[in-house]
Design a protein around this motif. Structure first.
Motif, PDB file in Angstrom:
ATOM      1  N   LEU A 128       0.657  -1.042  -0.029  1.00  0.00           N
ATOM      2  CA  LEU A 128      -0.143   0.023  -0.009  1.00  0.00           C
ATOM      3  C   LEU A 128       0.720   1.121   0.015  1.00  0.00           C
ATOM      4  O   LEU A 128       0.579   2.176  -0.710  1.00  0.00           O
ATOM      5  N   SER A 129       1.838   1.123   0.763  1.00  0.00           N
ATOM      6  CA  SER A 129       2.816   2.380   0.920  1.00  0.00           C
ATOM      7  C   SER A 129       3.423   2.945  -0.412  1.00  0.00           C
ATOM      8  O   SER A 129       4.084   4.013  -0.522  1.00  0.00           O
ATOM      9  N   LEU A 130       3.628   1.879  -1.361  1.00  0.00           N
ATOM     10  CA  LEU A 130       4.131   2.261  -2.647  1.00  0.00           C
ATOM     11  C   LEU A 130       3.096   3.068  -3.467  1.00  0.00           C
ATOM     12  O   LEU A 130       3.726   3.514  -4.630  1.00  0.00           O
ATOM     13  N   LEU A 131       1.857   2.779  -3.231  1.00  0.00           N
ATOM     14  CA  LEU A 131       0.996   3.665  -4.248  1.00  0.00           C
ATOM     15  C   LEU A 131       0.945   5.114  -4.139  1.00  0.00           C
ATOM     16  O   LEU A 131       1.312   5.595  -3.079  1.00  0.00           O
ATOM     17  N   SER A 132       0.700   5.700  -4.786  1.00  0.00           N
ATOM     18  CA  SER A 132       0.617   7.201  -5.033  1.00  0.00           C
ATOM     19  C   SER A 132      -0.664   7.528  -3.783  1.00  0.00           C
ATOM     20  O   SER A 132      -1.255   6.751  -3.593  1.00  0.00           O
ATOM     21  N   GLU A 133      -0.512   8.927  -3.317  1.00  0.00           N
ATOM     22  CA  GLU A 133      -1.185   9.028  -2.131  1.00  0.00           C
ATOM     23  C   GLU A 133      -2.680   8.960  -2.531  1.00  0.00           C
ATOM     24  O   GLU A 133      -3.697   8.834  -1.927  1.00  0.00           O
ATOM     25  N   ASN A 134      -3.026   9.484  -3.924  1.00  0.00           N
ATOM     26  CA  ASN A 134      -4.503   9.512  -4.373  1.00  0.00           C
ATOM     27  C   ASN A 134      -4.876   7.791  -4.402  1.00  0.00           C
ATOM     28  O   ASN A 134      -6.082   7.606  -3.924  1.00  0.00           O
ATOM     29  N   ALA A 170      10.579   2.913  -8.433  1.00  0.00           N
ATOM     30  CA  ALA A 170      12.014   2.576  -7.774  1.00  0.00           C
ATOM     31  C   ALA A 170      11.885   2.207  -6.283  1.00  0.00           C
ATOM     32  O   ALA A 170      12.511   1.285  -6.098  1.00  0.00           O
ATOM     33  N   ARG A 171      10.866   2.827  -5.598  1.00  0.00           N
ATOM     34  CA  ARG A 171      10.600   2.159  -4.229  1.00  0.00           C
ATOM     35  C   ARG A 171      10.073   0.839  -4.178  1.00  0.00           C
ATOM     36  O   ARG A 171      10.481   0.021  -3.416  1.00  0.00           O
ATOM     37  N   ALA A 172       9.219   0.516  -5.322  1.00  0.00           N
ATOM     38  CA  ALA A 172       8.891  -0.987  -5.450  1.00  0.00           C
ATOM     39  C   ALA A 172      10.059  -2.019  -5.424  1.00  0.00           C
ATOM     40  O   ALA A 172      10.151  -3.029  -4.944  1.00  0.00           O
ATOM     41  N   ARG A 173      10.963  -1.549  -6.452  1.00  0.00           N
ATOM     42  CA  ARG A 173      12.218  -2.264  -6.658  1.00  0.00           C
ATOM     43  C   ARG A 173      13.108  -2.530  -5.379  1.00  0.00           C
ATOM     44  O   ARG A 173      13.298  -3.641  -5.291  1.00  0.00           O
ATOM     45  N   SER A 174      13.164  -1.759  -4.479  1.00  0.00           N
ATOM     46  CA  SER A 174      13.892  -2.020  -3.380  1.00  0.00           C
ATOM     47  C   SER A 174      13.209  -2.555  -2.222  1.00  0.00           C
ATOM     48  O   SER A 174      13.616  -3.507  -1.610  1.00  0.00           O
ATOM     49  N   GLU A 175      11.915  -1.859  -1.845  1.00  0.00           N
ATOM     50  CA  GLU A 175      11.060  -2.337  -0.775  1.00  0.00           C
ATOM     51  C   GLU A 175      10.785  -3.919  -0.880  1.00  0.00           C
ATOM     52  O   GLU A 175      10.603  -4.984  -0.143  1.00  0.00           O
ATOM     53  N   LEU A 176      10.655  -4.632  -2.321  1.00  0.00           N
ATOM     54  CA  LEU A 176      10.276  -5.555  -2.730  1.00  0.00           C
ATOM     55  C   LEU A 176      11.199  -6.453  -3.086  1.00  0.00           C
ATOM     56  O   LEU A 176      11.104  -7.759  -3.512  1.00  0.00           O
ATOM     57  N   ARG A 177      12.408  -5.946  -3.262  1.00  0.00           N
ATOM     58  CA  ARG A 177      13.735  -6.770  -3.475  1.00  0.00           C
ATOM     59  C   ARG A 177      13.492  -7.424  -4.680  1.00  0.00           C
ATOM     60  O   ARG A 177      13.828  -8.603  -5.125  1.00  0.00           O
ATOM     61  N   VAL A 178      12.973  -6.571  -5.764  1.00  0.00           N
ATOM     62  CA  VAL A 178      12.897  -7.134  -7.148  1.00  0.00           C
ATOM     63  C   VAL A 178      14.189  -7.432  -7.727  1.00  0.00           C
ATOM     64  O   VAL A 178      15.242  -6.571  -7.703  1.00  0.00           O
TER      65      VAL A 178
END
Ligand SMILES: Cc1cc2nc3c(=O)[nH]c(=O)nc-3n(C[C@H](O)[C@H](O)[C@H](O)COP(=O)(O)O)c2cc1C
Length: 195
Positions: A73-79, A140-148
């Motif tokens: 959820l934290s990866l999603l845009s605020e909207n 970019a955050r998805a890459r790091s947070e999810l260890r892609v």
């Protein structure tokens, strides 16, 4: 709730006409592991270039996997977060960019992921569930947070759940929830024979 069935110009399968992208999720209703497995199974049986099946999915169910869900959820845009937090499950769709056999670039990877997600979305309709696809997330955050892993491209987030009441949404989103469903006419995108 107003009728959201696509006002198709030619007869289409009711499943296709019934798919739409709501934002009003019922926060009280969970998605079970079995339901999610069935949705991903529908994706699994999509066609793909050379049967490469380049899609990957990172999943989290809100009621049973709250930490994983909060991370997605934290990866999603605020909207998108402002309404998607109520969904039962979040899924990030990713595409492997090279063919496993020879390492060559697979230009069709995103295309194939899209087909798999389309099948997931229609399976959801058949199960009385709703889906909402989103590009509005931090890649970019998805890459790091999810260890892609390298060579795998995060492409889409998908909120999955049960339809809730439109009254849970703010004014802007509530209006979109009941706005007429529109599409370009076929005359704008179908070319007979050649351009
Ligand atoms: C790849 C993709 C990305 C999208 N990104 C977002 C998004 O970030 N936020 C959002 O609210 N809707 C998003 N949508 C939903 C579209 O706006 C929606 O599918 C479109 O308006 C057609 O409406 P329908 O799906 O209800 O037929 C996305 C849809 C797709 C397929």
């Amino acid at each position: 709730m107003t009728d959201r069935t696509a006002p198709a110009d030619h007869p289409i399968h009711p499943l296709i006409a019934a798919r739409w992208s709501p934002r009003a999720f019922d926060e009280t209703r969970a998605i079970s592991a079995e339901q999610l497995a069935t949705l991903l199974e529908a994706a699994r049986w999509a066609a793909s270039c050379f049967n490469e099946q380049p899609w990957m999915f990172v999943t989290a169910r809100r009621h049973d996997e709250p930490e994983d869900f909060a991370r997605l959820l934290s990866l999603l845009s605020e909207n998108n977060q402002s309404w998607a937090w109520r969904c039962g499950a979040l899924v990030i769709g990713l595409a492997r960019q090279t063919f496993a056999a020879n390492g060559n670039a697979n230009a069709m990877a995103g295309y194939d992921l899209g087909q798999a997600v389309a099948q997931l979305a229609l399976q959801a309709v058949a199960m009385g569930l709703i889906t909402h696809q989103m590009r509005g997330f931090d890649i970019a955050r998805a890459r790091s947070e999810l260890r892609v892993p390298a060579g795998v491209e995060p492409m889409v987030a998908i909120a999955i759940g049960h339809l809730g009441d439109v009254s849970v949404l703010n004014e802007t989103y509530a209006a979109r929830e009941v706005a007429p469903r529109v599409r370009k006419p076929q005359s704008e995108f179908v070319v007979r024979g050649r351009f």
